[in-house]
Design a protein around this motif. Sequence first.
Motif, PDB file in Angstrom:
ATOM      1  N   THR A 187       0.846  -1.183   0.000  1.00 42.56           N
ATOM      2  CA  THR A 187       0.000   0.000   0.000  1.00 42.56           C
ATOM      3  C   THR A 187       0.882   1.233   0.000  1.00 42.56           C
ATOM      4  O   THR A 187       1.886   1.277   0.715  1.00 42.56           O
ATOM      5  N   PHE A 188       0.506   2.229  -0.790  1.00 37.45           N
ATOM      6  CA  PHE A 188       1.281   3.468  -0.809  1.00 37.45           C
ATOM      7  C   PHE A 188       0.360   4.640  -1.130  1.00 37.45           C
ATOM      8  O   PHE A 188      -0.758   4.467  -1.619  1.00 37.45           O
ATOM      9  N   TRP A 189       0.834   5.839  -0.833  1.00 37.52           N
ATOM     10  CA  TRP A 189       0.070   7.061  -1.040  1.00 37.52           C
ATOM     11  C   TRP A 189       0.728   7.922  -2.106  1.00 37.52           C
ATOM     12  O   TRP A 189       1.948   8.066  -2.134  1.00 37.52           O
ATOM     13  N   VAL A 190      -0.103   8.525  -2.960  1.00 38.92           N
ATOM     14  CA  VAL A 190       0.367   9.511  -3.926  1.00 38.92           C
ATOM     15  C   VAL A 190      -0.679  10.608  -4.028  1.00 38.92           C
ATOM     16  O   VAL A 190      -1.840  10.338  -4.352  1.00 38.92           O
ATOM     17  N   ASN A 191      -0.280  11.843  -3.715  1.00 38.01           N
ATOM     18  CA  ASN A 191      -1.163  13.007  -3.834  1.00 38.01           C
ATOM     19  C   ASN A 191      -2.510  12.813  -3.147  1.00 38.01           C
ATOM     20  O   ASN A 191      -3.577  13.128  -3.708  1.00 38.01           O
ATOM     21  N   GLY A 192      -2.475  12.273  -1.929  1.00 36.95           N
ATOM     22  CA  GLY A 192      -3.685  12.159  -1.121  1.00 36.95           C
ATOM     23  C   GLY A 192      -4.571  10.979  -1.439  1.00 36.95           C
ATOM     24  O   GLY A 192      -5.677  10.872  -0.890  1.00 36.95           O
ATOM     25  N   ASN A 221      -3.391   0.190  -3.506  1.00 36.68           N
ATOM     26  CA  ASN A 221      -2.886  -1.167  -3.280  1.00 36.68           C
ATOM     27  C   ASN A 221      -2.329  -1.703  -4.589  1.00 36.68           C
ATOM     28  O   ASN A 221      -2.977  -1.559  -5.634  1.00 36.68           O
ATOM     29  N   ILE A 222      -1.163  -2.337  -4.526  1.00 41.88           N
ATOM     30  CA  ILE A 222      -0.631  -2.992  -5.719  1.00 41.88           C
ATOM     31  C   ILE A 222      -1.402  -4.294  -5.938  1.00 41.88           C
ATOM     32  O   ILE A 222      -1.433  -5.152  -5.071  1.00 41.88           O
ATOM     33  N   LEU A 223      -2.010  -4.422  -7.111  1.00 39.61           N
ATOM     34  CA  LEU A 223      -2.757  -5.631  -7.452  1.00 39.61           C
ATOM     35  C   LEU A 223      -1.860  -6.694  -8.065  1.00 39.61           C
ATOM     36  O   LEU A 223      -1.934  -7.869  -7.720  1.00 39.61           O
ATOM     37  N   VAL A 260      -7.424   1.797  -6.243  1.00 42.07           N
ATOM     38  CA  VAL A 260      -7.584   2.855  -5.240  1.00 42.07           C
ATOM     39  C   VAL A 260      -8.147   2.205  -3.991  1.00 42.07           C
ATOM     40  O   VAL A 260      -9.180   1.539  -4.031  1.00 42.07           O
ATOM     41  N   ALA A 261      -7.464   2.393  -2.857  1.00 43.28           N
ATOM     42  CA  ALA A 261      -7.801   1.690  -1.623  1.00 43.28           C
ATOM     43  C   ALA A 261      -8.629   2.559  -0.682  1.00 43.28           C
ATOM     44  O   ALA A 261      -8.760   3.771  -0.856  1.00 43.28           O
ATOM     45  N   ARG A 262      -9.163   1.937   0.333  1.00 40.61           N
ATOM     46  CA  ARG A 262     -10.034   2.570   1.320  1.00 40.61           C
ATOM     47  C   ARG A 262      -9.285   3.572   2.187  1.00 40.61           C
ATOM     48  O   ARG A 262      -8.150   3.327   2.622  1.00 40.61           O
ATOM     49  N   ASP A 263      -9.914   4.711   2.426  1.00 42.16           N
ATOM     50  CA  ASP A 263      -9.438   5.643   3.439  1.00 42.16           C
ATOM     51  C   ASP A 263     -10.603   6.533   3.860  1.00 42.16           C
ATOM     52  O   ASP A 263     -11.324   7.075   3.015  1.00 42.16           O
ATOM     53  N   GLU A 264     -10.798   6.694   5.152  1.00 45.74           N
ATOM     54  CA  GLU A 264     -11.930   7.453   5.671  1.00 45.74           C
ATOM     55  C   GLU A 264     -11.778   8.956   5.513  1.00 45.74           C
ATOM     56  O   GLU A 264     -12.753   9.688   5.669  1.00 45.74           O
ATOM     57  N   SER A 265     -10.572   9.412   5.186  1.00 48.88           N
ATOM     58  CA  SER A 265     -10.325  10.859   5.152  1.00 48.88           C
ATOM     59  C   SER A 265     -10.578  11.495   3.786  1.00 48.88           C
ATOM     60  O   SER A 265     -10.450  12.708   3.639  1.00 48.88           O
ATOM     61  N   TYR A 266     -10.931  10.715   2.776  1.00 43.44           N
ATOM     62  CA  TYR A 266     -11.193  11.304   1.465  1.00 43.44           C
ATOM     63  C   TYR A 266     -12.297  12.350   1.573  1.00 43.44           C
ATOM     64  O   TYR A 266     -13.317  12.142   2.224  1.00 43.44           O
ATOM     65  N   LYS A 288      -8.720  -0.253 -10.912  1.00 40.91           N
ATOM     66  CA  LYS A 288      -9.874  -0.631 -10.097  1.00 40.91           C
ATOM     67  C   LYS A 288     -10.055   0.323  -8.922  1.00 40.91           C
ATOM     68  O   LYS A 288      -9.089   0.877  -8.400  1.00 40.91           O
ATOM     69  N   ILE A 289     -11.319   0.484  -8.504  1.00 44.18           N
ATOM     70  CA  ILE A 289     -11.652   1.121  -7.229  1.00 44.18           C
ATOM     71  C   ILE A 289     -11.997  -0.012  -6.269  1.00 44.18           C
ATOM     72  O   ILE A 289     -12.902  -0.798  -6.532  1.00 44.18           O
ATOM     73  N   ALA A 290     -11.280  -0.118  -5.171  1.00 46.24           N
ATOM     74  CA  ALA A 290     -11.471  -1.228  -4.238  1.00 46.24           C
ATOM     75  C   ALA A 290     -12.845  -1.182  -3.573  1.00 46.24           C
ATOM     76  O   ALA A 290     -13.489  -0.129  -3.497  1.00 46.24           O
TER      77      ALA A 290
END
Length: 218
Positions: free
Chosen positions: A24-29, A33-35, A44-50, A71-73
């Motif tokens: 898992t890594f972050w880029v520009n907010g 996840n690497i598939l 694009v992985a889950r995060d509550e702060s979006y 993909k959107i997870a």
Amino acid sequence: MKKFKFLLLAVVGLLCGVNVFAQTFWVNGINYNILNASEKTVEVARDESYRGDITIPSIVEYGGDSYAVVKIANKAFYNTNITSVRFPETLTEIGNESFKYCTYLSGISFSNGLQQIGNNAFESSFATTFRYLDLPEGLLSLGKEAFTNCENIQQITLPNSLSNIGESAFSGCDRLTSVSLPENLTNIPDYMCSACPDLRTCPLPKNLKRIGEGAFIN
């Protein structure tokens, strides 16, 4: 013993189709996840702060490599305060419940590369200003309850490429007045537009073979 447990976990994960080595890594907010490391694809992985306006790039750079966003997870943006989202042409799948309860979402830009929208993907979403849903040509499958209880949508246009629509896909859309179905659709699923009291227009395709139980019941 620890090494044995780790190897056992890896074997079980592979047998179950789970990547226990997922990165898992972050880029520009945005969280990714690497598939598939060899094919260089990510989701694009889950995060509550979006929150706010989200633009998803087609390619992200990480560790000296370029990865395609495909993909959107599942539940990636579930119950977040995003207001708009723009998808890249590389995106092929939107996961289950990925935008469920996104009630501030007022703008969405689909890509023509999109092939699948998962179950409950946009359930109970969209702001009061979002009224027209135009799904892209190239979409093949729409999951069950994908847009259920989206009470502000008034018009829906489905692409001719769409051949599989899940049960209750648009049920509970209180203000829905018209639906344009794919020309070659043969099956209207059960409860597709149930509990849509304002629905007045839904021309039936000429090749239609089945109208599911309660498809238009109120």
